[in-house]
Design a protein around this motif. Sequence first.
Motif, PDB file in Angstrom:
ATOM      1  N   ARG A 193      14.567-104.431  -7.118  1.00 47.48           N
ATOM      2  CA  ARG A 193      13.210-104.025  -6.725  1.00 47.48           C
ATOM      3  C   ARG A 193      12.762-102.748  -7.414  1.00 47.48           C
ATOM      4  O   ARG A 193      11.586-102.390  -7.335  1.00 47.48           O
ATOM      5  N   GLU A 194      13.693-102.058  -8.072  1.00 46.18           N
ATOM      6  CA  GLU A 194      13.354-100.744  -8.617  1.00 46.18           C
ATOM      7  C   GLU A 194      13.472-100.657 -10.130  1.00 46.18           C
ATOM      8  O   GLU A 194      12.767 -99.876 -10.756  1.00 46.18           O
ATOM      9  N   ALA A 195      14.378-101.410 -10.731  1.00 45.10           N
ATOM     10  CA  ALA A 195      14.627-101.280 -12.167  1.00 45.10           C
ATOM     11  C   ALA A 195      14.009-102.443 -12.922  1.00 45.10           C
ATOM     12  O   ALA A 195      13.964-103.565 -12.410  1.00 45.10           O
ATOM     13  N   ALA A 216      21.702-100.567 -14.891  1.00 47.38           N
ATOM     14  CA  ALA A 216      21.393 -99.729 -13.729  1.00 47.38           C
ATOM     15  C   ALA A 216      22.453 -99.890 -12.657  1.00 47.38           C
ATOM     16  O   ALA A 216      22.893 -98.911 -12.037  1.00 47.38           O
ATOM     17  N   LEU A 217      22.888-101.143 -12.430  1.00 48.13           N
ATOM     18  CA  LEU A 217      23.939-101.384 -11.439  1.00 48.13           C
ATOM     19  C   LEU A 217      25.228-100.690 -11.850  1.00 48.13           C
ATOM     20  O   LEU A 217      25.866 -99.998 -11.039  1.00 48.13           O
ATOM     21  N   LEU A 218      25.633-100.855 -13.106  1.00 54.17           N
ATOM     22  CA  LEU A 218      26.875-100.258 -13.573  1.00 54.17           C
ATOM     23  C   LEU A 218      26.819 -98.735 -13.492  1.00 54.17           C
ATOM     24  O   LEU A 218      27.776 -98.090 -13.048  1.00 54.17           O
ATOM     25  N   VAL A 277      14.137 -95.783 -10.986  1.00 56.74           N
ATOM     26  CA  VAL A 277      12.946 -94.955 -10.948  1.00 56.74           C
ATOM     27  C   VAL A 277      13.104 -93.873  -9.899  1.00 56.74           C
ATOM     28  O   VAL A 277      13.885 -93.978  -8.979  1.00 56.74           O
ATOM     29  N   ALA A 278      12.339 -92.804 -10.041  1.00 58.54           N
ATOM     30  CA  ALA A 278      12.504 -91.657  -9.162  1.00 58.54           C
ATOM     31  C   ALA A 278      11.632 -91.735  -7.925  1.00 58.54           C
ATOM     32  O   ALA A 278      12.059 -91.740  -6.856  1.00 58.54           O
ATOM     33  N   ASP A 279      10.402 -91.783  -7.997  1.00 54.77           N
ATOM     34  CA  ASP A 279       9.562 -91.753  -6.797  1.00 54.77           C
ATOM     35  C   ASP A 279       8.640 -92.955  -6.803  1.00 54.77           C
ATOM     36  O   ASP A 279       7.465 -92.855  -7.066  1.00 54.77           O
ATOM     37  N   GLY A 280       9.234 -94.107  -6.411  1.00 52.56           N
ATOM     38  CA  GLY A 280       8.426 -95.334  -6.372  1.00 52.56           C
ATOM     39  C   GLY A 280       8.010 -95.672  -7.760  1.00 52.56           C
ATOM     40  O   GLY A 280       6.998 -96.216  -8.034  1.00 52.56           O
ATOM     41  N   THR A 321      18.299 -90.770 -13.196  1.00 52.55           N
ATOM     42  CA  THR A 321      17.047 -91.034 -13.892  1.00 52.55           C
ATOM     43  C   THR A 321      17.011 -90.411 -15.283  1.00 52.55           C
ATOM     44  O   THR A 321      16.774 -91.110 -16.262  1.00 52.55           O
ATOM     45  N   PRO A 322      17.290 -89.104 -15.442  1.00 54.99           N
ATOM     46  CA  PRO A 322      17.279 -88.571 -16.810  1.00 54.99           C
ATOM     47  C   PRO A 322      18.365 -89.158 -17.700  1.00 54.99           C
ATOM     48  O   PRO A 322      18.256 -89.132 -18.917  1.00 54.99           O
ATOM     49  N   MET A 323      19.427 -89.727 -17.104  1.00 55.81           N
ATOM     50  CA  MET A 323      20.475 -90.352 -17.913  1.00 55.81           C
ATOM     51  C   MET A 323      20.049 -91.742 -18.401  1.00 55.81           C
ATOM     52  O   MET A 323      20.784 -92.389 -19.140  1.00 55.81           O
ATOM     53  N   GLY A 324      18.882 -92.230 -17.936  1.00 55.32           N
ATOM     54  CA  GLY A 324      18.381 -93.499 -18.434  1.00 55.32           C
ATOM     55  C   GLY A 324      19.014 -94.713 -17.821  1.00 55.32           C
ATOM     56  O   GLY A 324      19.134 -95.747 -18.463  1.00 55.32           O
ATOM     57  N   ALA A 325      19.413 -94.626 -16.543  1.00 50.89           N
ATOM     58  CA  ALA A 325      20.068 -95.761 -15.916  1.00 50.89           C
ATOM     59  C   ALA A 325      19.083 -96.841 -15.512  1.00 50.89           C
ATOM     60  O   ALA A 325      19.489 -97.930 -15.123  1.00 50.89           O
ATOM     61  N   GLY A 326      17.809 -96.552 -15.571  1.00 48.69           N
ATOM     62  CA  GLY A 326      16.832 -97.567 -15.200  1.00 48.69           C
ATOM     63  C   GLY A 326      16.411 -97.492 -13.762  1.00 48.69           C
ATOM     64  O   GLY A 326      15.711 -98.366 -13.267  1.00 48.69           O
TER      65      GLY A 326
END
Length: 199
Positions: free
Chosen positions: A140-142, A150-152, A196-199, A189-194
């Motif tokens: 729902r987020e990535a 993102a999961l890993l 999102v930060a605030d919605g 988030t800054p590491m690029g995991a996919g």
Amino acid sequence: MSTSRSGPFHHGNLPHALLDAGMELLLASGEPGALSLREVARRAGVSANAPYRHYADKDALLTALAVRGYDALAECLSAADGAGGAAEAIPAMAEAYVRFALDRPGLFRLMYAYPCGRSNAEALAAAARCTAVIEGRLAREAPAGRRPAALLATWSLVHGLASLLLEGRIVVGPGGLAELVRATVAELTPMGAGVVADG
């Protein structure tokens, strides 16, 4: 006060009683290797041979305990997932994961570091159910193409944090565990995991 049980168990209740006794021992010792079927039987109030009616050996009992652990962790993660959007739910789920590890170190080590359940279909299915809770939130987020990464990234970071805390490599600061987990997860988030930060 002794927690050993007395009196006979009906056949249908014995597996449950043995699992309860095994879980008590596992939580008390903190080490899966310290658990013995003889001690499980003693604590359950049955003969030393009784466990073998339902579990072929110690690894079979440990695998059943790991299944119970995965299901319990999945429940904790699902409850935390109800916190709302990513800004609330992902840190809450991370904290739930870490707290589970710290509150039940023996069970956590059994689930992730002990080999007994790695080829057992029931244990693998239970582990997949647990991971699916995290996958559901990230779905729902990535963005779709980044969900596996993102999961890993999320799981590796949170599991690594839990493990480092368990081994005493990290000391929780004055802000408490929640602050430590949230500050760590915020770095995703800054590491690029996919994520999102605030919605």
